[in-house]
Write a protein that holds these residues in place. Structure first.
Motif, PDB file in Angstrom:
ATOM      1  N   ILE A   1      32.890  43.568   5.576  1.00 43.77           N
ATOM      2  CA  ILE A   1      32.411  42.699   4.489  1.00 43.77           C
ATOM      3  C   ILE A   1      31.102  43.243   3.900  1.00 43.77           C
ATOM      4  CG2 ILE A   1      33.514  40.593   5.370  1.00 43.77           C
ATOM      5  CD1 ILE A   1      30.780  39.749   6.514  1.00 43.77           C
ATOM      6  N   PRO A   2      30.863  42.962   2.597  1.00 44.65           N
ATOM      7  CA  PRO A   2      29.605  43.378   1.984  1.00 44.65           C
ATOM      8  C   PRO A   2      28.458  42.426   2.323  1.00 44.65           C
ATOM      9  CG  PRO A   2      30.972  42.274   0.350  1.00 44.65           C
ATOM     10  CD  PRO A   2      31.788  42.342   1.613  1.00 44.65           C
ATOM     11  N   GLY A   3      28.783  41.227   2.800  1.00 50.70           N
ATOM     12  CA  GLY A   3      27.769  40.199   3.032  1.00 50.70           C
ATOM     13  C   GLY A   3      27.367  40.088   4.497  1.00 50.70           C
ATOM     14  N   VAL A   4      26.827  38.930   4.833  1.00 43.20           N
ATOM     15  CA  VAL A   4      26.343  38.649   6.189  1.00 43.20           C
ATOM     16  C   VAL A   4      27.404  37.854   6.945  1.00 43.20           C
ATOM     17  CG1 VAL A   4      24.641  37.277   7.477  1.00 43.20           C
ATOM     18  CG2 VAL A   4      23.898  38.681   5.544  1.00 43.20           C
ATOM     19  N   LEU A   5      27.629  38.199   8.208  1.00 47.45           N
ATOM     20  CA  LEU A   5      28.479  37.390   9.088  1.00 47.45           C
ATOM     21  C   LEU A   5      27.568  36.591  10.019  1.00 47.45           C
ATOM     22  CD1 LEU A   5      31.177  36.513  10.399  1.00 47.45           C
ATOM     23  CD2 LEU A   5      30.961  38.492  11.920  1.00 47.45           C
ATOM     24  N   LEU A   6      27.658  35.264   9.920  1.00 51.05           N
ATOM     25  CA  LEU A   6      26.911  34.399  10.831  1.00 51.05           C
ATOM     26  C   LEU A   6      27.913  33.795  11.818  1.00 51.05           C
ATOM     27  CD1 LEU A   6      24.161  31.798   9.904  1.00 51.05           C
ATOM     28  CD2 LEU A   6      25.852  31.347  11.657  1.00 51.05           C
ATOM     29  N   VAL A   7      27.739  34.103  13.091  1.00 50.47           N
ATOM     30  CA  VAL A   7      28.637  33.569  14.116  1.00 50.47           C
ATOM     31  C   VAL A   7      27.948  32.375  14.770  1.00 50.47           C
ATOM     32  CG1 VAL A   7      30.045  34.100  16.137  1.00 50.47           C
ATOM     33  CG2 VAL A   7      29.462  35.929  14.524  1.00 50.47           C
ATOM     34  N   ASP A   8      28.506  31.188  14.549  1.00 54.07           N
ATOM     35  CA  ASP A   8      27.952  29.957  15.103  1.00 54.07           C
ATOM     36  C   ASP A   8      28.489  29.803  16.528  1.00 54.07           C
ATOM     37  OD1 ASP A   8      27.301  27.377  15.817  1.00 54.07           O
ATOM     38  OD2 ASP A   8      27.921  26.467  13.921  1.00 54.07           O
ATOM     39  N   GLU A   9      27.634  30.119  17.503  1.00 52.04           N
ATOM     40  CA  GLU A   9      28.061  30.097  18.905  1.00 52.04           C
ATOM     41  C   GLU A   9      27.606  28.829  19.631  1.00 52.04           C
ATOM     42  OE1 GLU A   9      28.836  34.778  19.895  1.00 52.04           O
ATOM     43  OE2 GLU A   9      26.977  33.924  20.660  1.00 52.04           O
ATOM     44  N   ALA A  10      27.767  27.688  18.965  1.00 54.04           N
ATOM     45  CA  ALA A  10      27.355  26.416  19.574  1.00 54.04           C
ATOM     46  C   ALA A  10      27.997  26.206  20.949  1.00 54.04           C
ATOM     47  CB  ALA A  10      27.708  25.255  18.640  1.00 54.04           C
ATOM     48  N   TYR A  11      29.228  26.729  21.120  1.00 57.54           N
ATOM     49  CA  TYR A  11      29.981  26.459  22.356  1.00 57.54           C
ATOM     50  C   TYR A  11      30.148  27.684  23.238  1.00 57.54           C
ATOM     51  CZ  TYR A  11      30.969  22.267  19.749  1.00 57.54           C
ATOM     52  OH  TYR A  11      30.827  21.105  19.042  1.00 57.54           O
ATOM     53  N   VAL A  12      29.435  28.766  22.931  1.00 53.92           N
ATOM     54  CA  VAL A  12      29.765  30.045  23.558  1.00 53.92           C
ATOM     55  C   VAL A  12      29.488  30.081  25.060  1.00 53.92           C
ATOM     56  CG1 VAL A  12      27.638  31.420  23.393  1.00 53.92           C
ATOM     57  CG2 VAL A  12      29.873  32.469  22.876  1.00 53.92           C
ATOM     58  N   ASP A  13      28.565  29.236  25.534  1.00 52.23           N
ATOM     59  CA  ASP A  13      28.290  29.253  26.971  1.00 52.23           C
ATOM     60  C   ASP A  13      29.501  28.774  27.785  1.00 52.23           C
ATOM     61  OD1 ASP A  13      25.646  30.274  26.854  1.00 52.23           O
ATOM     62  OD2 ASP A  13      24.916  28.295  26.255  1.00 52.23           O
ATOM     63  N   PHE A  14      30.428  28.090  27.126  1.00 56.12           N
ATOM     64  CA  PHE A  14      31.651  27.635  27.811  1.00 56.12           C
ATOM     65  C   PHE A  14      32.780  28.662  27.671  1.00 56.12           C
ATOM     66  CE2 PHE A  14      29.327  23.947  26.170  1.00 56.12           C
ATOM     67  CZ  PHE A  14      29.066  23.266  27.347  1.00 56.12           C
ATOM     68  N   ALA A  15      32.513  29.769  26.974  1.00 63.09           N
ATOM     69  CA  ALA A  15      33.543  30.769  26.668  1.00 63.09           C
ATOM     70  C   ALA A  15      33.378  31.995  27.563  1.00 63.09           C
ATOM     71  CB  ALA A  15      33.468  31.159  25.198  1.00 63.09           C
TER      72      ALA A  15
END
Ligand SMILES: *Cc1c(COP(=O)(O)O)cnc(C)c1O
Length: 348
Positions: free
Chosen positions: A173-187
Motif C-alpha cells: 500500500i502507498p499509505g499507512v497500515l495501523l494494526v489495532d492490537e487491542a486483543y493481541v495479548d490473547f492471541a
C-alpha cells in the motif's frame, strides 16, 4: 439550518455497548477483563493520588514510553501514549487522512473506525471479510487509501490474520497500515516486528482488555519515530494524566500478572468455544477475549433478549451478516458456567 457543521450533523456518533453502572448483570458485553488490575498498578494509583496532582503531568507520558520501549525493543521516540487507544485512533485519522479521501478497513470490524471517518469528513473504504471472516488480503493490499486500519485479532469476530498477511498489505500500500492490537495479548502472534522494521506500520495497544484497566483510559501506539512525531504534534498537551501515567507504568511492568490472567481467559475461551459448538452454535476460532457465536435456531437478536431477561448481557449488532451472531466476552469460570447453564436450557 442548524449550527453544526454538515459533517457533524450527518455523522453517526459511536454507540458504545450497554454500561449499567450497577453490578446486577453477568456482564459479558464489552470485553472487559473479569479479573482485577495488578495490585502493583492499584498501589501506584493510590500513592499518586497526593498533593502533586496540583502540577501538570509529563506531557509525553515519558515514564510509560520508556517501559514500552524496553518491553518491545524500540526507542521511546517510537511511542505515543493516549487517553485510551480510541483517542490514538482519532489522532491517526487526523494525521494521515485528508478530508475527502478514505480510511480503508475490513467489514465487519470495530465500528469506531467508520465513526471516526465520518466525523472527519472522510470516506470509508470497506473490504468484506471472506466467508470464514478471514481478511481479504489481496483487496486490502490493493488499497490506495492513505490509512488502512485493521483490528487484529478482529472485533467482533475474534478471527486473527497472520503477521505475514499484514506484512504483505503493508508492503504494497502507498499509505499507512495501523494494526489495532487491542486483543493481541490473547492471541499467538503480533505485528510489533513490522512496527520496528517498516516505515508505514503503526501498532496500537490498549490497557483496557488484557491489563484490566478499561476504567483508567490508557493506550499507546508504536511505530516509526517520524510518524510518531507527526502524531504528537496534534496531541492535546496533557492527554494522559498523572494518575493514569503512574498506573499504566506499573501495570506494564507487571507482565507476569497480566500473562497469568490471559492464560486463565484463554483456557475459558477454549471451554466456551467447545461447549457452544456442542450445542450447535457456529463459532469461528477466536484469538481474543470473546467469542462470536451463531445460535443453531432462533435469531441472535432473540437470544440477546432472552439472556438479558436472565441477567446476562452479551453484545448484539443489528447489522448485515453480524446480526446472525452474538459476541460473548470470556468471563471467569463461574460466569462462563452460568451462561452455559442458561444456553443448555435454551438449546438442548
Ligand atoms: C476495546 C477496543 C479498543 C478501545 O480501547 P480503549 O483503549 O479502551 O479506547 C480499540 N480497538 C478495539 C478493536 C477494541 O475492541
Amino acid at each position: 439550518m442548524g449550527y453544526l457543521r454538515k459533517t457533524i450533523e450527518e455523522a453517526r456518533g459511536y454507540v458504545p455497548g450497554e454500561q449499567p453502572q450497577d453490578a446486577s448483570y453477568v456482564k459479558l458485553n464489552t470485553n472487559e477483563n473479569p479479573y482485577p488490575p495488578s495490585p502493583k498498578a492499584l498501589e501506584a494509583a493510590r500513592t499518586t493520588a497526593n498533593e502533586w496532582l496540583r502540577k501538570y503531568p509529563d506531557p509525553l507520558a515519558n515514564p510509560v514510553r520508556e517501559v514500552v520501549a524496553k518491553l518491545f525493543h524500540v526507542t521511546p521516540e517510537m511511542v505515543v501514549c493516549g487517553n485510551g487507544s480510541d483517542e490514538l485512533l482519532a489522532m491517526a485519522v487526523r494525521a494521515f487522512v485528508d478530508p475527502g479521501t478514505a480510511l480503508a478497513t475490513s467489514d465487519p470490524t470495530y465500528s469506531l473506525y467508520e465513526t471516526l471517518a465520518s466525523l472527519h469528513g472522510a470516506e470509508l473504504e470497506s473490504h468484506s471479510c471472506k466467508e470464514d471472516f478471514s481478511l481479504p488480503v489481496d483487496e486490502l493490499a490493493a488499497s490506495k487509501a492513505p490509512l488502512v486500519v485493521l483490528s487484529n485479532p478482529n472485533a467482533p469476530t475474534g478471527v486473527a490474520a497472520s503477521a505475514d498477511d499484514l506484512a504483505t498489505i503493508a508492503g504494497s500500500i502507498p499509505g499507512v497500515l495501523l494494526v489495532d492490537e487491542a486483543y493481541v495479548d490473547f492471541a499467538d502472534e503480533d505485528a510489533m516486528a513490522l512496527a520496528r522494521s517498516e516505515e508505514n506500520v503503526l501498532v496500537l495497544r490498549t490497557l483496557s482488555k488484557s491489563y484490566s484497566l478499561a476504567g483508567l483510559r490508557f493506550g499507546f501506539l508504536v511505530g516509526p519515530s517520524k510518524l510518531a512525531a507527526g502524531i504528537m504534534k496534534l496531541k492535546d498537551s496533557y492527554n494522559c494524566d498523572r494518575l493514569s501515567i503512574a498506573t499504566a507504568e506499573a501495570a506494564l511492568q507487571d507482565q507476569a500478572y497480566m500473562q497469568k490472567n490471559v492464560a486463565k481467559i484463554r483456557q475459558e475461551r477454549q471451554r466456551l468455544t467447545e461447549e457452544l459448538r456442542k450445542l450447535g452454535f457456529d463459532v469461528p476460532e477466536s484469538r481474543a477475549n470473546f467469542v462470536f457465536a451463531r445460535p443453531p435456531k432462533g435469531t441472535a437478536g432473540e437470544l440477546y433478549m432472552q439472556l438479558k431477561g436472565r441477567g446476562i448481557l452479551v453484545r448484539y449488532f443489528d447489522k448485515p451478516r453480524v446480526k446472525e451472531y452474538v459476541r460473548i466476552t470470556v468471563g471467569t469460570p463461574d460466569e462462563v458456567t452460568t451462561l452455559l447453564t442458561e444456553l443448555v436450557s435454551l438449546f438442548e
